[in-house]
Design an enzyme around this catalytic site. Structure first.
Site, PDB file in Angstrom:
ATOM      1  CB  CYS A  90      10.991 -22.477 -29.558  1.00  6.27           C
ATOM      2  SG  CYS A  90      10.239 -21.136 -28.645  1.00  6.27           S
ATOM      3  CG  HIS A 133       9.069 -26.096 -28.260  1.00  2.00           C
ATOM      4  ND1 HIS A 133       9.924 -25.607 -27.298  1.00  2.00           N
ATOM      5  CD2 HIS A 133       8.257 -25.062 -28.615  1.00  2.00           C
ATOM      6  CE1 HIS A 133       9.646 -24.334 -27.086  1.00  2.00           C
ATOM      7  NE2 HIS A 133       8.641 -23.972 -27.877  1.00  2.00           N
ATOM      8  CG  ASN A 161       7.802 -21.935 -24.805  1.00  2.00           C
ATOM      9  OD1 ASN A 161       9.003 -22.169 -24.912  1.00  2.00           O
ATOM     10  ND2 ASN A 161       7.034 -21.625 -25.833  1.00  2.00           N
TER      11      ASN A 161
HETATM   12  N1  ACO Z   1      -6.514 -16.016 -19.088  1.00  5.30           N
HETATM   13  C1  ACO Z   1      -7.818 -15.960 -19.438  1.00  5.30           C
HETATM   14  N2  ACO Z   1      -8.219 -15.765 -20.696  1.00  5.30           N
HETATM   15  C2  ACO Z   1      -7.277 -15.647 -21.651  1.00  5.30           C
HETATM   16  C3  ACO Z   1      -5.903 -15.730 -21.349  1.00  5.30           C
HETATM   17  C4  ACO Z   1      -5.538 -15.915 -20.015  1.00  5.30           C
HETATM   18  N3  ACO Z   1      -4.247 -16.000 -19.611  1.00  5.30           N
HETATM   19  N4  ACO Z   1      -5.206 -15.601 -22.492  1.00  5.30           N
HETATM   20  C5  ACO Z   1      -6.097 -15.442 -23.485  1.00  5.30           C
HETATM   21  N5  ACO Z   1      -7.370 -15.471 -22.969  1.00  5.30           N
HETATM   22  C6  ACO Z   1      -8.635 -15.339 -23.667  1.00  5.30           C
HETATM   23  C7  ACO Z   1      -8.513 -14.684 -25.010  1.00  5.30           C
HETATM   24  O1  ACO Z   1      -8.507 -13.279 -24.883  1.00  5.30           O
HETATM   25  C8  ACO Z   1      -9.736 -15.197 -25.717  1.00  5.30           C
HETATM   26  O2  ACO Z   1     -10.845 -14.402 -25.372  1.00  5.30           O
HETATM   27  P1  ACO Z   1     -11.949 -14.028 -26.473  1.00  5.30           P
HETATM   28  O3  ACO Z   1     -12.525 -15.357 -26.899  1.00  5.30           O
HETATM   29  O4  ACO Z   1     -12.870 -13.160 -25.705  1.00  5.30           O
HETATM   30  O5  ACO Z   1     -11.208 -13.348 -27.577  1.00  5.30           O
HETATM   31  C9  ACO Z   1      -9.967 -16.591 -25.125  1.00  5.30           C
HETATM   32  O6  ACO Z   1      -9.169 -16.624 -23.922  1.00  5.30           O
HETATM   33  C10 ACO Z   1      -9.522 -17.707 -26.031  1.00  5.30           C
HETATM   34  O7  ACO Z   1      -8.305 -17.339 -26.628  1.00  5.30           O
HETATM   35  P2  ACO Z   1      -7.523 -18.273 -27.598  1.00  5.30           P
HETATM   36  O8  ACO Z   1      -6.278 -17.579 -28.072  1.00  5.30           O
HETATM   37  O9  ACO Z   1      -8.437 -18.856 -28.614  1.00  5.30           O
HETATM   38  O10 ACO Z   1      -7.126 -19.437 -26.573  1.00  5.30           O
HETATM   39  P3  ACO Z   1      -6.436 -20.754 -26.891  1.00  5.30           P
HETATM   40  O11 ACO Z   1      -7.233 -21.881 -26.404  1.00  5.30           O
HETATM   41  O12 ACO Z   1      -5.926 -20.789 -28.306  1.00  5.30           O
HETATM   42  O13 ACO Z   1      -5.134 -20.685 -25.948  1.00  5.30           O
HETATM   43  C11 ACO Z   1      -2.821 -20.140 -26.129  1.00  5.30           C
HETATM   44  C12 ACO Z   1      -4.225 -19.600 -26.081  1.00  5.30           C
HETATM   45  C13 ACO Z   1      -2.537 -20.878 -24.848  1.00  5.30           C
HETATM   46  C14 ACO Z   1      -1.847 -18.963 -26.273  1.00  5.30           C
HETATM   47  C15 ACO Z   1      -2.688 -21.095 -27.341  1.00  5.30           C
HETATM   48  O14 ACO Z   1      -3.197 -20.474 -28.498  1.00  5.30           O
HETATM   49  C16 ACO Z   1      -1.275 -21.523 -27.612  1.00  5.30           C
HETATM   50  O15 ACO Z   1      -0.666 -22.221 -26.829  1.00  5.30           O
HETATM   51  N6  ACO Z   1      -0.725 -21.149 -28.788  1.00  5.30           N
HETATM   52  C17 ACO Z   1       0.612 -21.550 -29.142  1.00  5.30           C
HETATM   53  C18 ACO Z   1       1.585 -20.606 -28.497  1.00  5.30           C
HETATM   54  C19 ACO Z   1       2.995 -21.074 -28.573  1.00  5.30           C
HETATM   55  O16 ACO Z   1       3.280 -22.253 -28.651  1.00  5.30           O
HETATM   56  N7  ACO Z   1       3.929 -20.119 -28.498  1.00  5.30           N
HETATM   57  C20 ACO Z   1       5.284 -20.367 -28.384  1.00  5.30           C
HETATM   58  C21 ACO Z   1       5.980 -20.622 -29.660  1.00  5.30           C
HETATM   59  S1  ACO Z   1       7.667 -20.917 -29.410  1.00  5.30           S
HETATM   60  C22 ACO Z   1       8.672 -19.510 -29.615  1.00  5.30           C
HETATM   61  O17 ACO Z   1       9.413 -19.422 -30.576  1.00  5.30           O
HETATM   62  C23 ACO Z   1       8.634 -18.446 -28.666  1.00  5.30           C
END
Ligand code: ACO
Length: 335
Positions: free
Chosen positions: A116, A253, A283
């Site tokens: 990214c 980003h 994204n």
């Molecule tokens: N729908 C419902 N529940 C979900 C979903 C979904 N789509 N996805 C995950 N959950 C659940 C998880 O399983 C977890 O359940 P658990 O508590 O029973 O284990 C719960 O929701 C909370 O999960 P978290 O991972 O703590 O959720 P968080 O608030 O952190 O949000 C997210 C997850 C959106 C992925 C966040 O962590 C994030 O944005 N991280 C950064 C990702 C990113 O920027 N990636 C791209 C990088 S760029 C590149 O180079 C590709």
């Protein structure tokens, strides 16, 4: 303030495919809800490339958009760099595939892999090539079809990504305009937090690669992002002799609105001075920064002489930050 380099962007364009996938669409086949996705990420919808469309198709369309806005922008282009994590093939470079389709035969062309952060890395490379006198006009493209390397049955990653591309021409601009500074970083010790497979069965830290798709530790990447955006953003402002109050537009980003809000809070920079379009595109990896920049230039938010701060992060782990004085020229410098 440090004088801008006199090298900058003179033409910009972007493309996102027409197929819209809304949060509600995922409710049909994943254990998730539209409300969860929007509240945790800020994303409402994203675009998906067609089954027979790939990164070069995204890139060509972005260049066509650029040409629609700056008809002579490709005259004299002598290098094409495509930042992508989803190349059409291992080789030839997607840059060369795009170049041939837009009528640029015989020019230099290579792909740049920094996930990214790729578009800003490619801008830095282009600035260096122009400053060194190696090239006069460099076409930089950030293009991706990330939806094809994400497991559409994995609710944790499928909902985050969309497809698209942005393109920019980098060359000399009048004194007082252009790039001021770059901060480029990476730390492969964090590789296991975010990767997509290719040849090796393991990462150097022993992590076994047993998925065909993108693997992400969302929480780790989140923590990394909220630390590295303010850190690298501040470093590049310091390097450029700028303060947050000098920044007219912050272009981060587009991964998660909570990450962007956290960065704005740390900078004490109002969200109103931040370009956000992840609600509509999700994204798009290396395409997010040029897509956001292109939209904000097209709709008149970004004006001649304004001070921009751009920051990206991603797989690697990698990061890139850049300051630039926007030049609203006509896309044709002295050839
Ligand atoms: N729908 C419902 N529940 C979900 C979903 C979904 N789509 N996805 C995950 N959950 C659940 C998880 O399983 C977890 O359940 P658990 O508590 O029973 O284990 C719960 O929701 C909370 O999960 P978290 O991972 O703590 O959720 P968080 O608030 O952190 O949000 C997210 C997850 C959106 C992925 C966040 O962590 C994030 O944005 N991280 C950064 C990702 C990113 O920027 N990636 C791209 C990088 S760029 C590149 O180079 C590709």
């Amino acid at each position: 303030m440090q004088q801008p380099s006199g090298i900058g962007i003179t033409a910009i364009g972007a493309y996102a495919p027409p197929k819209v996938v809304t949060n509600a669409d995922y409710e049909q086949h994943l254990e998730t809800s539209a409300e969860w996705i929007e509240s945790r990420t800020g994303i409402r919808e994203r675009r998906y490339a067609a089954d027979d469309e790939f990164t070069s198709d995204m890139g060509v369309r972005a260049v066509q958009d650029l040409l629609g806005r700056y008809p002579q922008a490709l005259e004299g282009v002598d290098m094409v760099i495509c930042a992508t994590a989803t190349p059409d093939a291992s080789f030839p470079a997607t840059a060369t595939l795009i170049a041939a389709q837009i009528g640029l035969h015989g020019v230099g062309g290579f792909d740049l892999s920094a996930a990214c952060s790729g578009f800003l890395y490619a801008c830095a490379a282009a600035q260096g090539l122009v400053a060194a006198g190696i090239n006069r006009r460099v076409l930089v493209i950030g293009a991706e079809v990330f939806t094809k390397i994400v497991d559409q049955t994995d609710r944790a990653t499928a909902i985050l990504f969309g497809d698209g591309a942005g393109a920019a021409v980098i060359e000399q601009v009048p004194q007082g305009y252009g790039f001021q500074g770059f901060v480029l970083g990476s730390d492969g010790a964090g590789a296991a937090s975010l990767y997509a497979p290719c040849l090796a069965p393991k990462l150097p830290d022993g992590t076994v690669i047993d998925s065909r798709y993108t693997v992400m530790n969302g929480r780790e990447v989140f923590k990394f992002a909220v630390r590295i955006i303010p850190e690298s953003g501040q470093q590049v402002m310091d390097k450029s002799g700028l303060k947050v109050s000098d920044i007219d537009w912050f272009i981060p980003h587009q991964a998660n609105i909570r990450i962007i809000e956290s960065a704005c809070e740390r900078f004490r920079l109002p969200l109103e001075r931040t370009i956000v379009n992840l609600d509509r595109y999700g994204n798009t990896s290396a395409a997010t920064v040029p897509l956001a920049l292109s939209e904000a230039v097209a709709d008149g938010r970004i004006q001649d002489g304004q001070q921009l701060l751009m920051v990206a992060f991603g797989g690697g782990l990698s990061w890139a930050a850049c300051t630039m004085k926007w030049y609203a020229g006509n896309g044709v410098q002295d050839l």
